[in-house]
Write a protein that holds these residues in place. Structure first.
Motif, mmCIF file in Angstrom:
data_model
loop_
_atom_site.group_PDB
_atom_site.id
_atom_site.type_symbol
_atom_site.label_atom_id
_atom_site.label_comp_id
_atom_site.label_asym_id
_atom_site.label_seq_id
_atom_site.Cartn_x
_atom_site.Cartn_y
_atom_site.Cartn_z
ATOM 1 N N LYS A 62 2.105 3.828 -8.859
ATOM 2 C CA LYS A 62 2.482 2.389 -9.012
ATOM 3 C C LYS A 62 1.205 1.379 -9.666
ATOM 4 C CE LYS A 62 6.791 2.096 -7.974
ATOM 5 N NZ LYS A 62 7.717 1.797 -9.043
ATOM 6 N N GLU A 91 5.426 -7.957 -9.722
ATOM 7 C CA GLU A 91 6.265 -8.187 -8.880
ATOM 8 C C GLU A 91 6.582 -6.524 -7.901
ATOM 9 O OE1 GLU A 91 10.053 -9.318 -10.449
ATOM 10 O OE2 GLU A 91 9.496 -11.137 -10.821
ATOM 11 N N ILE A 92 6.697 -6.998 -6.285
ATOM 12 C CA ILE A 92 6.530 -5.785 -5.654
ATOM 13 C C ILE A 92 7.698 -5.897 -4.586
ATOM 14 C CG2 ILE A 92 3.979 -5.120 -5.936
ATOM 15 C CD1 ILE A 92 3.571 -6.976 -3.331
ATOM 16 N N LYS A 93 8.083 -4.898 -3.950
ATOM 17 C CA LYS A 93 8.978 -4.956 -2.999
ATOM 18 C C LYS A 93 8.152 -4.575 -1.656
ATOM 19 C CE LYS A 93 13.240 -2.878 -1.178
ATOM 20 N NZ LYS A 93 14.378 -2.211 -1.119
ATOM 21 N N SER A 143 12.220 -5.429 2.810
ATOM 22 C CA SER A 143 13.496 -5.807 2.525
ATOM 23 C C SER A 143 13.202 -6.988 1.587
ATOM 24 C CB SER A 143 14.392 -6.257 3.700
ATOM 25 O OG SER A 143 13.994 -7.207 4.456
ATOM 26 N N PHE A 144 12.122 -7.368 1.298
ATOM 27 C CA PHE A 144 11.577 -8.482 0.479
ATOM 28 C C PHE A 144 11.558 -7.847 -1.080
ATOM 29 C CE2 PHE A 144 10.598 -9.516 4.682
ATOM 30 C CZ PHE A 144 11.055 -10.741 4.972
ATOM 31 N N ASP A 145 12.384 -8.442 -1.751
ATOM 32 C CA ASP A 145 12.456 -8.047 -3.295
ATOM 33 C C ASP A 145 12.823 -9.239 -4.258
ATOM 34 O OD1 ASP A 145 12.066 -6.343 -5.568
ATOM 35 O OD2 ASP A 145 13.807 -5.393 -4.974
ATOM 36 N N PRO A 146 12.259 -9.806 -5.236
ATOM 37 C CA PRO A 146 10.733 -9.305 -5.310
ATOM 38 C C PRO A 146 9.728 -10.346 -4.714
ATOM 39 C CG PRO A 146 11.780 -10.715 -7.226
ATOM 40 C CD PRO A 146 12.788 -10.505 -6.178
ATOM 41 N N VAL A 147 8.740 -9.826 -4.292
ATOM 42 C CA VAL A 147 7.453 -10.547 -3.986
ATOM 43 C C VAL A 147 6.421 -10.621 -5.174
ATOM 44 C CG1 VAL A 147 5.552 -10.709 -2.431
ATOM 45 C CG2 VAL A 147 7.869 -9.958 -1.689
ATOM 46 N N TYR A 175 -2.357 -7.959 -4.609
ATOM 47 C CA TYR A 175 -1.531 -6.702 -4.647
ATOM 48 C C TYR A 175 -2.342 -5.692 -4.404
ATOM 49 C CZ TYR A 175 0.318 -2.256 -6.422
ATOM 50 O OH TYR A 175 0.661 -1.035 -6.889
ATOM 51 N N TYR A 230 -1.936 -5.153 -0.374
ATOM 52 C CA TYR A 230 -0.847 -4.270 -0.165
ATOM 53 C C TYR A 230 -1.011 -2.672 -0.701
ATOM 54 C CZ TYR A 230 4.087 -2.583 -0.887
ATOM 55 O OH TYR A 230 5.352 -2.183 -0.891
#
Length: 177
Positions: free
Chosen positions: A63, A115-117, A120-124, A131, A135
């Motif tokens: 990723k 953008e990341i997931k 359950s938060f998508d997109p962040v 990032y 993350y």
């Protein structure tokens, strides 16, 4: 005075060292008397097994390439269940990282976001530093440490040097290495 760390070193470099560490751990695991069962080892019933810990580290490295180098990569099956398959997965990921050059990550400055997931938060939306530092790297280190811990739990003779040697090897040789 401010200082900067190259994005390539913080992502591709750290991902490479994480994967080399996993490869070393996997090779030691292959020599263990219970090698055939190690991929399915769990710390607790509701936690992911050793095999998935390896897959997750590989996926975070992948990723990093997709998000930060802007590449569209094939989806990998994420179905490895044996140590041999996991070794092949890590080697495949290392080969992918070798295709990335520092200049492939140019252009990440200021307010540019990816953008990341997160659960359950998508997109962040996150900047490169958010990032990477908030993350990607914490997740890679978490799953690498869990993989290490699972092998220790199963009796493999591992120490802190097994976890750190690939990270410090460009500036320090650990005793006995």
């Amino acid at each position: 005075m401010s200082s900067t760390i190259p994005l390539y070193d913080a992502t591709i470099g750290v991902s490479t060292n994480s994967l080399k560490t996993l490869l070393d751990l996997l090779k030691k695991a292959q020599a263990h008397p219970e090698a055939d069962t190690l991929a399915a080892t769990r710390l607790y019933p509701d936690m992911l097994p050793f095999s998935v810990q390896i897959i997750i580290v590989s996926n975070f490295a992948k990723k990093n390439v997709e998000r930060l180098a802007g590449r569209q990569l094939d989806v990998w099956a994420d179905d490895e269940t044996t140590l041999e398959q996991l070794v092949a997965r890590v080697e495949k990921t290392l080969d992918l990282l070798k295709t990335v050059k520092p200049e492939d990550l140019d252009g990440w400055s200021g307010d540019r976001t990816t953008e990341i997931k997160i659960g359950s938060f998508d997109p962040v939306k996150a900047t490169a530093s958010q990032y990477v530092l908030g993350y990607s790297l914490p997740n890679m280190f978490f799953h690498l440490s869990i993989a290490y811990g699972l092998l220790r739990m199963k009796g493999l003779e591992l120490g802190k040097a097994d976890l750190l040697k690939n990270f410090v090897s460009d500036f320090f040789t650990l005793p006995g290495q």
